[in-house]
Design a protein around this motif. Structure first.
Motif, PDB file in Angstrom:
ATOM      1  N   ASN A 130     -13.612 -43.182   0.794  1.00 55.73           N
ATOM      2  CA  ASN A 130     -14.737 -43.623   1.616  1.00 55.73           C
ATOM      3  C   ASN A 130     -15.673 -44.456   0.746  1.00 55.73           C
ATOM      4  OD1 ASN A 130     -16.958 -43.999   3.207  1.00 55.73           O
ATOM      5  ND2 ASN A 130     -17.331 -41.837   3.600  1.00 55.73           N
ATOM      6  N   ALA A 131     -15.663 -45.774   0.936  1.00 53.54           N
ATOM      7  CA  ALA A 131     -16.460 -46.671   0.100  1.00 53.54           C
ATOM      8  C   ALA A 131     -17.961 -46.465   0.287  1.00 53.54           C
ATOM      9  CB  ALA A 131     -16.094 -48.117   0.387  1.00 53.54           C
ATOM     10  N   ALA A 132     -18.374 -45.895   1.398  1.00 61.43           N
ATOM     11  CA  ALA A 132     -19.799 -45.642   1.609  1.00 61.43           C
ATOM     12  C   ALA A 132     -20.290 -44.475   0.758  1.00 61.43           C
ATOM     13  CB  ALA A 132     -20.064 -45.332   3.085  1.00 61.43           C
ATOM     14  N   GLY A 133     -19.383 -43.632   0.315  1.00 61.53           N
ATOM     15  CA  GLY A 133     -19.772 -42.466  -0.470  1.00 61.53           C
ATOM     16  C   GLY A 133     -19.141 -42.464  -1.837  1.00 61.53           C
ATOM     17  N   SER A 134     -19.159 -43.576  -2.520  1.00 64.43           N
ATOM     18  CA  SER A 134     -18.523 -43.682  -3.820  1.00 64.43           C
ATOM     19  C   SER A 134     -19.135 -42.700  -4.806  1.00 64.43           C
ATOM     20  CB  SER A 134     -18.685 -45.107  -4.347  1.00 64.43           C
ATOM     21  OG  SER A 134     -18.233 -45.200  -5.665  1.00 64.43           O
ATOM     22  N   ALA A 135     -18.292 -41.839  -5.371  1.00 63.95           N
ATOM     23  CA  ALA A 135     -18.753 -40.869  -6.360  1.00 63.95           C
ATOM     24  C   ALA A 135     -17.566 -40.129  -6.927  1.00 63.95           C
ATOM     25  CB  ALA A 135     -19.718 -39.874  -5.724  1.00 63.95           C
ATOM     26  N   GLY A 136     -17.762 -39.538  -8.078  1.00 67.23           N
ATOM     27  CA  GLY A 136     -16.762 -38.658  -8.651  1.00 67.23           C
ATOM     28  C   GLY A 136     -16.960 -37.263  -8.102  1.00 67.23           C
ATOM     29  N   SER A 137     -16.111 -36.366  -8.508  1.00 69.65           N
ATOM     30  CA  SER A 137     -16.222 -34.996  -8.008  1.00 69.65           C
ATOM     31  C   SER A 137     -17.330 -34.233  -8.717  1.00 69.65           C
ATOM     32  CB  SER A 137     -14.897 -34.261  -8.202  1.00 69.65           C
ATOM     33  OG  SER A 137     -14.662 -34.034  -9.584  1.00 69.65           O
ATOM     34  N   HIS A 170     -10.657 -54.680  -4.458  1.00 71.77           N
ATOM     35  CA  HIS A 170     -11.252 -53.879  -5.530  1.00 71.77           C
ATOM     36  C   HIS A 170     -11.741 -52.510  -5.066  1.00 71.77           C
ATOM     37  CE1 HIS A 170     -10.827 -57.037  -8.430  1.00 71.77           C
ATOM     38  NE2 HIS A 170     -11.453 -57.883  -7.651  1.00 71.77           N
ATOM     39  N   ILE A 171     -11.278 -52.057  -3.929  1.00 70.01           N
ATOM     40  CA  ILE A 171     -11.617 -50.716  -3.445  1.00 70.01           C
ATOM     41  C   ILE A 171     -10.309 -49.960  -3.265  1.00 70.01           C
ATOM     42  CG2 ILE A 171     -12.617 -49.360  -1.573  1.00 70.01           C
ATOM     43  CD1 ILE A 171     -14.565 -51.627  -1.099  1.00 70.01           C
ATOM     44  N   THR A 202      -5.707 -36.987 -11.413  1.00 74.52           N
ATOM     45  CA  THR A 202      -7.163 -36.870 -11.515  1.00 74.52           C
ATOM     46  C   THR A 202      -7.836 -38.052 -10.831  1.00 74.52           C
ATOM     47  OG1 THR A 202      -7.195 -38.019 -13.647  1.00 74.52           O
ATOM     48  CG2 THR A 202      -7.071 -35.613 -13.712  1.00 74.52           C
ATOM     49  N   ALA A 203      -8.951 -37.796 -10.185  1.00 81.01           N
ATOM     50  CA  ALA A 203      -9.704 -38.861  -9.511  1.00 81.01           C
ATOM     51  C   ALA A 203     -10.543 -39.630 -10.530  1.00 81.01           C
ATOM     52  CB  ALA A 203     -10.609 -38.269  -8.438  1.00 81.01           C
ATOM     53  N   SER A 204     -10.834 -40.875 -10.213  1.00 83.43           N
ATOM     54  CA  SER A 204     -11.663 -41.694 -11.098  1.00 83.43           C
ATOM     55  C   SER A 204     -13.131 -41.333 -10.922  1.00 83.43           C
ATOM     56  CB  SER A 204     -11.450 -43.172 -10.783  1.00 83.43           C
ATOM     57  OG  SER A 204     -11.934 -43.467  -9.491  1.00 83.43           O
ATOM     58  N   GLY A 205     -13.970 -41.876 -11.796  1.00 82.49           N
ATOM     59  CA  GLY A 205     -15.405 -41.607 -11.727  1.00 82.49           C
ATOM     60  C   GLY A 205     -16.036 -42.103 -10.439  1.00 82.49           C
ATOM     61  N   SER A 206     -15.537 -43.209  -9.897  1.00 83.75           N
ATOM     62  CA  SER A 206     -16.094 -43.743  -8.656  1.00 83.75           C
ATOM     63  C   SER A 206     -15.418 -43.147  -7.428  1.00 83.75           C
ATOM     64  CB  SER A 206     -15.917 -45.261  -8.606  1.00 83.75           C
ATOM     65  OG  SER A 206     -14.543 -45.592  -8.455  1.00 83.75           O
ATOM     66  N   GLY A 207     -14.232 -42.613  -7.621  1.00 87.97           N
ATOM     67  CA  GLY A 207     -13.460 -42.111  -6.485  1.00 87.97           C
ATOM     68  C   GLY A 207     -12.758 -43.219  -5.718  1.00 87.97           C
ATOM     69  N   LEU A 208     -12.905 -44.462  -6.175  1.00 88.08           N
ATOM     70  CA  LEU A 208     -12.344 -45.620  -5.457  1.00 88.08           C
ATOM     71  C   LEU A 208     -11.585 -46.567  -6.377  1.00 88.08           C
ATOM     72  CD1 LEU A 208     -15.481 -46.372  -3.282  1.00 88.08           C
ATOM     73  CD2 LEU A 208     -13.353 -45.340  -2.505  1.00 88.08           C
ATOM     74  N   ASP A 209     -11.010 -46.039  -7.433  1.00 92.19           N
ATOM     75  CA  ASP A 209     -10.315 -46.885  -8.400  1.00 92.19           C
ATOM     76  C   ASP A 209      -9.113 -47.558  -7.740  1.00 92.19           C
ATOM     77  OD1 ASP A 209      -9.312 -48.108 -10.613  1.00 92.19           O
ATOM     78  OD2 ASP A 209      -9.271 -46.318 -11.861  1.00 92.19           O
TER      79      ASP A 209
END
Length: 188
Positions: free
Chosen positions: A74-81, A53-54, A119-126
């Motif tokens: 980077n799962a430690a820094g999950s975030a959108g742009s 799921h990452i 486009t990147a997802s909101g979490s950045g880890l979709d």
């Protein structure tokens, strides 16, 4: 005043116990009943362990490309742009991704490029992308791997997850699982 002070201390201690011991213990117990036992679902392939799921980075032409990540996966820094659609840096990133897709897929037009490939997802880890995002890449992968396109379409259909009761959400595909299955097909 003394009675209010004692009540405040009792309430503080009760909430402390409830919110730092009891509630976390309940969440932990429920997580242990879930798949993966609260540690996340993992897949093992060729001596490597992957978290299902990452989002994983797949950029080689022989694989289905992942959805872009604002945090470089980077799962430690999950975030959108946190960049809006009028931000020049964001638009430059999107245009670069579009140009790369058009260069690698000469038979498609800009209108055929799925949004989730640029486009990147909101979490950045979709970890998932749309069925359309997979199908637009079929010609490239078939050419590189020497696999018939209809076999790749069947692989996509096999790995498509349907929404709850076919109503709540879009169809999607886990990119990691699809690429691992692609490696298995190629190995045969």
């Amino acid at each position: 005043m003394k009675t209010h002070f004692l009540h405040a201390i009792m309430l503080t201690l009760s909430l402390f116990l409830l919110l730092t011991v009891i509630y976390p213990a309940m969440v932990w117990a429920v997580a242990k009943l879930a798949p993966g036992k609260g540690d996340g679902q993992t897949l093992h392939h060729a001596g490597h362990t992957f978290y299902r799921h990452i989002g994983q980075s797949f950029t080689q032409d022989r694989y289905f490309w992942s959805r872009p990540s604002a945090v470089d996966y980077n799962a430690a820094g999950s975030a959108g742009s946190n960049k809006g659609p009028s931000n020049e840096a964001y638009l430059a990133d999107v245009h670069t991704r579009i140009d790369m897709l058009l260069a690698k897929h000469p038979g498609i037009s800009i209108a055929q490029i799925p949004m989730d490939l640029v486009t990147a997802s909101g979490s950045g880890l979709d970890p998932d992308f749309s069925v359309r995002a997979a199908k637009v890449q079929v010609e490239r992968i078939a050419r590189i791997r020497g696999i018939p396109e209809d076999k790749l379409i069947a692989l996509i259909n096999t790995h498509t997850t349907h929404p709850l009761w076919n109503m709540f959400g879009p169809k999607k595909i886990n990119v990691l699982e699809l690429n691992l299955a692609l490696d298995s097909v190629s190995a045969r």
